[in-house]
Scaffold this motif. Structure first.
Motif, PDB file in Angstrom:
ATOM      1  N   GLU A  30       0.816  -1.212   0.000  1.00  0.00           N
ATOM      2  CA  GLU A  30       0.000   0.000   0.000  1.00  0.00           C
ATOM      3  C   GLU A  30       0.852   1.266   0.000  1.00  0.00           C
ATOM      4  OE1 GLU A  30      -2.405  -0.521   3.459  1.00  0.00           O
ATOM      5  OE2 GLU A  30      -3.773  -1.901   2.443  1.00  0.00           O
ATOM      6  N   LYS A  31       2.095   1.149   0.410  1.00  0.00           N
ATOM      7  CA  LYS A  31       2.967   2.317   0.517  1.00  0.00           C
ATOM      8  C   LYS A  31       3.982   2.408  -0.613  1.00  0.00           C
ATOM      9  CE  LYS A  31       2.416   2.635   5.464  1.00  0.00           C
ATOM     10  NZ  LYS A  31       3.083   2.914   6.719  1.00  0.00           N
ATOM     11  N   LEU A  32       3.856   1.555  -1.608  1.00  0.00           N
ATOM     12  CA  LEU A  32       4.743   1.570  -2.769  1.00  0.00           C
ATOM     13  C   LEU A  32       3.924   1.853  -4.016  1.00  0.00           C
ATOM     14  CD1 LEU A  32       6.799  -1.656  -2.042  1.00  0.00           C
ATOM     15  CD2 LEU A  32       7.632   0.678  -1.868  1.00  0.00           C
ATOM     16  N   GLY A  33       4.498   2.579  -4.954  1.00  0.00           N
ATOM     17  CA  GLY A  33       3.773   2.830  -6.192  1.00  0.00           C
ATOM     18  C   GLY A  33       4.667   3.402  -7.270  1.00  0.00           C
ATOM     19  N   GLU A  57       6.957   4.886   0.640  1.00  0.00           N
ATOM     20  CA  GLU A  57       6.676   5.543   1.923  1.00  0.00           C
ATOM     21  C   GLU A  57       7.056   4.663   3.109  1.00  0.00           C
ATOM     22  OE1 GLU A  57       2.522   6.365   1.553  1.00  0.00           O
ATOM     23  OE2 GLU A  57       2.834   7.924   0.043  1.00  0.00           O
ATOM     24  N   THR A  58       7.762   3.581   2.862  1.00  0.00           N
ATOM     25  CA  THR A  58       8.150   2.679   3.946  1.00  0.00           C
ATOM     26  C   THR A  58       9.536   3.033   4.465  1.00  0.00           C
ATOM     27  OG1 THR A  58       9.310   1.000   2.618  1.00  0.00           O
ATOM     28  CG2 THR A  58       6.899   0.826   2.751  1.00  0.00           C
ATOM     29  N   ALA A  59       9.891   2.402   5.569  1.00  0.00           N
ATOM     30  CA  ALA A  59      11.233   2.551   6.133  1.00  0.00           C
ATOM     31  C   ALA A  59      12.148   1.443   5.612  1.00  0.00           C
ATOM     32  CB  ALA A  59      11.158   2.503   7.654  1.00  0.00           C
ATOM     33  N   TYR A  60      11.727   0.759   4.556  1.00  0.00           N
ATOM     34  CA  TYR A  60      12.466  -0.376   4.014  1.00  0.00           C
ATOM     35  C   TYR A  60      12.963  -0.062   2.606  1.00  0.00           C
ATOM     36  CZ  TYR A  60       9.666  -2.286   7.758  1.00  0.00           C
ATOM     37  OH  TYR A  60       9.068  -2.487   8.958  1.00  0.00           O
ATOM     38  N   THR A  61      14.005  -0.763   2.210  1.00  0.00           N
ATOM     39  CA  THR A  61      14.585  -0.602   0.885  1.00  0.00           C
ATOM     40  C   THR A  61      14.458  -1.921   0.133  1.00  0.00           C
ATOM     41  OG1 THR A  61      16.155   0.978   1.806  1.00  0.00           O
ATOM     42  CG2 THR A  61      16.681   0.083  -0.351  1.00  0.00           C
TER      43      THR A  61
END
Length: 159
Positions: A30-33, A57-61
């Motif tokens: 939901e936070k990737l696009g 929008e995440t804290a992940y890569t």
């Protein structure tokens, strides 16, 4: 054709599980696009680079380690795309990301038809099958799909 190939590879970031309760993968999804395509450059002999504007929008890569897919036009295998190098999507923000692809045409005449459709933004009769390996937070996950209509994939990506 290159736009669909890009979406095919990028879709790996957005594939979700089939649980009735939201999994971590679905929450990340939901936070990737994909915000847009910045540029497409290359040649059949040297490979292609599709430059995407991607929202994370995440804290992940997340890192797409491998990816490949087939494009079908009117039920005919038209092209095969392979990711030439891993693709990293930086965390927290909107970033420009290069997706290096090798494209092999299986049916050049059908590829011309496919390019004409894509330039007119008509995706009827276009199908995609792909496989990819993604790593997020040190966890490796395999994503893929058998042949699916391009319109269905575009709807899932919000395009």
């Amino acid at each position: 054709m290159k736009k669909i190939v890009t979406i095919l590879i990028a879709l790996s970031l957005f594939a979700a599980g089939c649980s009735s309760k939201k999994s971590a993968t679905e929450r990340i999804q939901e936070k990737l696009g994909i915000e847009g395509i910045e540029n497409i450059s290359g040649s059949m002999s040297g490979g292609w680079v599709v430059t995407l504007r991607v929202r994370n929008e995440t804290a992940y890569t997340p890192v797409i380690k491998t990816g490949e897919g087939d494009l079908y036009c009117d039920n005919v295998l038209t092209a095969h795309a392979s990711l030439m190098a891993p693709v990293t999507v930086p965390k927290k923000g909107i970033h420009v990301v290069d997706v290096p692809l090798e494209i092999k045409l299986h049916n050049p005449l059908r590829a011309i038809s496919l390019l004409m459709r894509l330039s007119e933004k008509k995706f009827d009769g276009v199908e995609i099958a792909f496989d990819s390996d993604i790593e997020v937070m040190g966890i490796k996950k395999h994503f893929g799909t058998p042949r699916v209509a391009a319109t269905e994939l575009l709807n899932k990506l919000g395009k």
